[in-house]
Design a protein around this motif. Structure first.
Motif, PDB file in Angstrom:
ATOM      1  N   ALA A 259      13.091 106.974  -6.692  1.00  0.00           N
ATOM      2  CA  ALA A 259      12.299 106.875  -5.467  1.00  0.00           C
ATOM      3  C   ALA A 259      12.131 105.411  -5.063  1.00  0.00           C
ATOM      4  CB  ALA A 259      10.946 107.533  -5.670  1.00  0.00           C
ATOM      5  N   LEU A 260      12.196 105.156  -3.761  1.00  0.00           N
ATOM      6  CA  LEU A 260      12.065 103.798  -3.233  1.00  0.00           C
ATOM      7  C   LEU A 260      10.602 103.376  -3.183  1.00  0.00           C
ATOM      8  CD1 LEU A 260      14.567 104.203  -0.258  1.00  0.00           C
ATOM      9  CD2 LEU A 260      15.005 103.029  -2.421  1.00  0.00           C
ATOM     10  N   THR A 261      10.397 102.080  -3.144  1.00  0.00           N
ATOM     11  CA  THR A 261       9.044 101.534  -3.063  1.00  0.00           C
ATOM     12  C   THR A 261       8.474 101.775  -1.663  1.00  0.00           C
ATOM     13  OG1 THR A 261       9.602  99.823  -4.679  1.00  0.00           O
ATOM     14  CG2 THR A 261       7.629  99.463  -3.316  1.00  0.00           C
ATOM     15  N   ILE A 262       7.296 102.372  -1.620  1.00  0.00           N
ATOM     16  CA  ILE A 262       6.657 102.654  -0.330  1.00  0.00           C
ATOM     17  C   ILE A 262       6.429 101.357   0.441  1.00  0.00           C
ATOM     18  CG2 ILE A 262       4.544 103.518   0.771  1.00  0.00           C
ATOM     19  CD1 ILE A 262       4.314 105.537  -1.487  1.00  0.00           C
ATOM     20  N   GLY A 263       6.818 101.356   1.704  1.00  0.00           N
ATOM     21  CA  GLY A 263       6.631 100.187   2.554  1.00  0.00           C
ATOM     22  C   GLY A 263       7.808  99.238   2.579  1.00  0.00           C
ATOM     23  N   SER A 264       8.780  99.402   1.659  1.00  0.00           N
ATOM     24  CA  SER A 264       9.948  98.525   1.645  1.00  0.00           C
ATOM     25  C   SER A 264      10.865  98.861   2.814  1.00  0.00           C
ATOM     26  CB  SER A 264      10.695  98.663   0.322  1.00  0.00           C
ATOM     27  OG  SER A 264      11.252  99.955   0.191  1.00  0.00           O
ATOM     28  N   SER A 265      11.741  97.923   3.159  1.00  0.00           N
ATOM     29  CA  SER A 265      12.663  98.153   4.272  1.00  0.00           C
ATOM     30  C   SER A 265      13.591  99.329   3.975  1.00  0.00           C
ATOM     31  CB  SER A 265      13.475  96.885   4.547  1.00  0.00           C
ATOM     32  OG  SER A 265      14.216  96.489   3.393  1.00  0.00           O
ATOM     33  N   GLU A 266      13.971  99.485   2.694  1.00  0.00           N
ATOM     34  CA  GLU A 266      14.829 100.607   2.317  1.00  0.00           C
ATOM     35  C   GLU A 266      14.082 101.925   2.483  1.00  0.00           C
ATOM     36  OE1 GLU A 266      14.239  98.003   0.453  1.00  0.00           O
ATOM     37  OE2 GLU A 266      16.160  96.949   0.249  1.00  0.00           O
ATOM     38  N   TYR A 267      12.793 101.923   2.146  1.00  0.00           N
ATOM     39  CA  TYR A 267      11.983 103.130   2.287  1.00  0.00           C
ATOM     40  C   TYR A 267      11.848 103.508   3.759  1.00  0.00           C
ATOM     41  CZ  TYR A 267       7.955 106.287   1.765  1.00  0.00           C
ATOM     42  OH  TYR A 267       7.119 107.372   1.802  1.00  0.00           O
ATOM     43  N   ILE A 268      11.599 102.519   4.616  1.00  0.00           N
ATOM     44  CA  ILE A 268      11.460 102.783   6.053  1.00  0.00           C
ATOM     45  C   ILE A 268      12.766 103.312   6.630  1.00  0.00           C
ATOM     46  CG2 ILE A 268      11.054 101.691   8.293  1.00  0.00           C
ATOM     47  CD1 ILE A 268       9.138  99.774   6.865  1.00  0.00           C
ATOM     48  N   ASP A 269      13.895 102.745   6.174  1.00  0.00           N
ATOM     49  CA  ASP A 269      15.194 103.196   6.655  1.00  0.00           C
ATOM     50  C   ASP A 269      15.446 104.650   6.248  1.00  0.00           C
ATOM     51  OD1 ASP A 269      17.923 102.654   7.790  1.00  0.00           O
ATOM     52  OD2 ASP A 269      18.506 103.090   5.729  1.00  0.00           O
ATOM     53  N   ALA A 270      15.131 104.999   4.995  1.00  0.00           N
ATOM     54  CA  ALA A 270      15.306 106.378   4.525  1.00  0.00           C
ATOM     55  C   ALA A 270      14.369 107.323   5.276  1.00  0.00           C
ATOM     56  CB  ALA A 270      15.056 106.454   3.019  1.00  0.00           C
ATOM     57  N   ALA A 271      13.148 106.882   5.542  1.00  0.00           N
ATOM     58  CA  ALA A 271      12.185 107.703   6.271  1.00  0.00           C
ATOM     59  C   ALA A 271      12.646 107.957   7.703  1.00  0.00           C
ATOM     60  CB  ALA A 271      10.814 107.032   6.275  1.00  0.00           C
ATOM     61  N   THR A 272      13.272 106.950   8.314  1.00  0.00           N
ATOM     62  CA  THR A 272      13.787 107.117   9.681  1.00  0.00           C
ATOM     63  C   THR A 272      14.898 108.156   9.718  1.00  0.00           C
ATOM     64  OG1 THR A 272      13.232 104.813  10.211  1.00  0.00           O
ATOM     65  CG2 THR A 272      14.833 105.919  11.629  1.00  0.00           C
ATOM     66  N   LYS A 273      15.832 108.082   8.778  1.00  0.00           N
ATOM     67  CA  LYS A 273      16.923 109.052   8.715  1.00  0.00           C
ATOM     68  C   LYS A 273      16.374 110.452   8.415  1.00  0.00           C
ATOM     69  CE  LYS A 273      20.352 105.669   7.150  1.00  0.00           C
ATOM     70  NZ  LYS A 273      21.246 105.253   6.018  1.00  0.00           N
ATOM     71  N   TYR A 274      15.384 110.525   7.553  1.00  0.00           N
ATOM     72  CA  TYR A 274      14.799 111.816   7.195  1.00  0.00           C
ATOM     73  C   TYR A 274      14.090 112.454   8.397  1.00  0.00           C
ATOM     74  CZ  TYR A 274      11.909 115.184   4.617  1.00  0.00           C
ATOM     75  OH  TYR A 274      11.293 116.329   4.167  1.00  0.00           O
ATOM     76  N   ALA A 275      13.375 111.637   9.165  1.00  0.00           N
ATOM     77  CA  ALA A 275      12.668 112.153  10.343  1.00  0.00           C
ATOM     78  C   ALA A 275      13.644 112.702  11.373  1.00  0.00           C
ATOM     79  CB  ALA A 275      11.802 111.052  10.957  1.00  0.00           C
ATOM     80  N   MET A 276      14.809 112.061  11.483  1.00  0.00           N
ATOM     81  CA  MET A 276      15.789 112.513  12.478  1.00  0.00           C
ATOM     82  C   MET A 276      16.475 113.817  12.078  1.00  0.00           C
ATOM     83  SD  MET A 276      15.137 110.208  14.559  1.00  0.00           S
ATOM     84  CE  MET A 276      16.273 110.612  15.863  1.00  0.00           C
ATOM     85  N   MET A 277      16.183 114.312  10.876  1.00  0.00           N
ATOM     86  CA  MET A 277      16.718 115.602  10.438  1.00  0.00           C
ATOM     87  C   MET A 277      15.630 116.672  10.397  1.00  0.00           C
ATOM     88  SD  MET A 277      19.387 114.455   7.404  1.00  0.00           S
ATOM     89  CE  MET A 277      20.172 116.058   7.340  1.00  0.00           C
TER      90      MET A 277
END
Length: 298
Positions: A244-262
Motif C-alpha cells: 500500500a502507498l503512503t497516504i498523501g504521497s504523489s503516487e497515492y494521489i495518482d493511484a486514487a485518480t485512476k481508481y476514481a475514473m473506474m
C-alpha cells in the motif's frame, strides 16, 4: 400508417381492451427531403474519382416507444412522431491502376465517407429520449452517449481516499457511429493467373460503451481495478505482492485518480474511443482456365 388492433380479454369480468400493436392511428408519415450533388471523373484510363455530397432533413421522425408496465400490454412497442432531424455528409472513392498489362495488373482504391446529423426538435412534451447511456436530444447527434463521469478523487482531512467526485451534469461523450469511415483495397494480378486481393475497413471518431468492463469492476474481477485498490490500502481480490502507498504521497494521489475514473456508479467512465482498422479479407487465388484448356479443349 398501418394500424392493426388486437382485442384482448383481461380480468375476471372479461373486459375487452383495444390497442394498437404495430401502429398508431394518430401517427403522421415521416417526411424526408434530401439534396444530392456529385460527379464522376476519369483520367488517362488510370485514375478515377467519384464524389457525392448530400444534405437532408426529416420531419415527424418515427421512433418506437414501450407501453408503460401498468397497462398490462406486455413487451410491445408502438411508433410515434418525435420531431425533426438534419443530416449531411459526403461519399468519395478514388481508384488508381498504375500497372495494366497482359500478365500484370495492379489496382488500388480508397473510399472515404463522412456523415453527421443533429436532432433539431422533439415534441413539446419530450425534452429528451434516454436509452441507458444514449440520448436523443435537441442539439445532439442521434443516440449520443450522454451520462455522468468521474471528475477526480475525494480525500478526507488526512489525505485518505474517500470516493469519486461525480460530474455536476451529464457529459456529451461522443457517438457510437463513426464520423469518418471507409475502406482500402488492393487487387494485384501477377504472372497472368495469380491474383492477390486485400481489403481493410476503417472508422474514426466513434465511441463504445463497455458493459463488460463495467461489470468486471462492479463484480470485483477486473485486475487493474483490484491492483489500484491494493495500492490504496483497500481490500482486493487475487492481488498479492503489492504494498500500500503512503497516504498523501504523489503516487497515492495518482493511484486514487485512476481508481476514481473506474467508479462503476458513473457509467460515462466506460465510454471509450473505438477508432478501428480491420482487415476484412486477404486472399490469394489462381485462375486455372489456361491449365484446364490443355486437358479439356472444349
Amino acid at each position: 400508417a398501418m394500424n392493426l388492433t388486437w382485442v384482448a380479454n383481461v380480468g375476471a369480468s372479461g373486459t375487452s381492451l383495444n390497442y394498437s400493436i404495430f401502429g398508431n392511428p394518430q401517427i403522421k408519415p415521416e417526411r424526408i427531403k434530401e439534396m444530392e450533388i456529385g460527379f464522376d471523373a476519369e483520367l488517362m484510363n488510370m485514375f478515377s474519382l467519384e464524389f457525392t455530397y448530400y444534405n437532408g432533413n426529416s420531419e415527424n421522425s418515427i421512433l418506437r416507444g414501450a407501453y408503460a408496465p401498468t397497462t398490462g400490454y406486455g413487451n410491445y412497442t408502438y411508433p410515434y412522431n418525435v420531431g425533426n432531424t438534419k443530416n449531411h455528409g459526403f461519399e468519395t472513392m478514388f481508384q488508381v491502376t498504375p500497372i495494366r498489362s497482359a500478365d500484370y495488373n495492379l489496382s488500388l482504391s480508397f473510399i472515404w465517407n463522412y456523415q453527421t446529423n443533429v436532432v433539431d426538435t422533439l415534441g413539446p412534451d419530450t425534452p429528451e429520449i434516454i436509452s441507458t447511456s444514449n440520448v436523443i436530444k435537441p442539439g445532439f447527434k442521434k443516440w449520443e452517449f450522454y451520462d455522468y463521469v468521474s471528475v477526480g478523487p475525494l480525500f478526507d482531512a488526512t489525505g485518505k481516499y474517500t470516493g469519486a467526485q461525480k460530474s455536476a451534469t451529464k457529459v456529451d461523450l461522443g457517438n457510437p457511429l463513426p464520423d469518418h469511415s471507409g475502406s482500402v483495397t488492393l487487387n494485384f494480378r501477377f504472372l497472368k493467373n495469380f491474383n492477390l486481393y486485400a481489403m481493410g475497413e476503417w472508422g474514426l471518431n466513434n465511441k463504445v460503451y463497455s458493459f463488460v468492463v463495467q461489470d468486471m469492476v462492479a463484480f470485483r474481477c477486473h485486475p487493474e481495478y483490484e491492483r489500484l485498490r491494493a495500492l490504496l490500502g483497500l481490500s482486493s481480490n487475487g492481488i498479492t505482492g503489492v504494498t500500500a502507498l503512503t497516504i498523501g504521497s504523489s503516487e497515492y494521489i495518482d493511484a486514487a485518480t485512476k481508481y476514481a475514473m473506474m467508479n462503476s456508479s458513473n457509467k460515462g467512465n466506460f465510454v471509450k474511443d473505438a477508432d478501428y482498422f480491420i482487415i476484412r479479407e486477404l486472399s490469394l487465388g489462381y485462375d486455372a482456365t489456361d491449365l484446364l484448356k490443355e486437358f479439356v479443349p472444349s
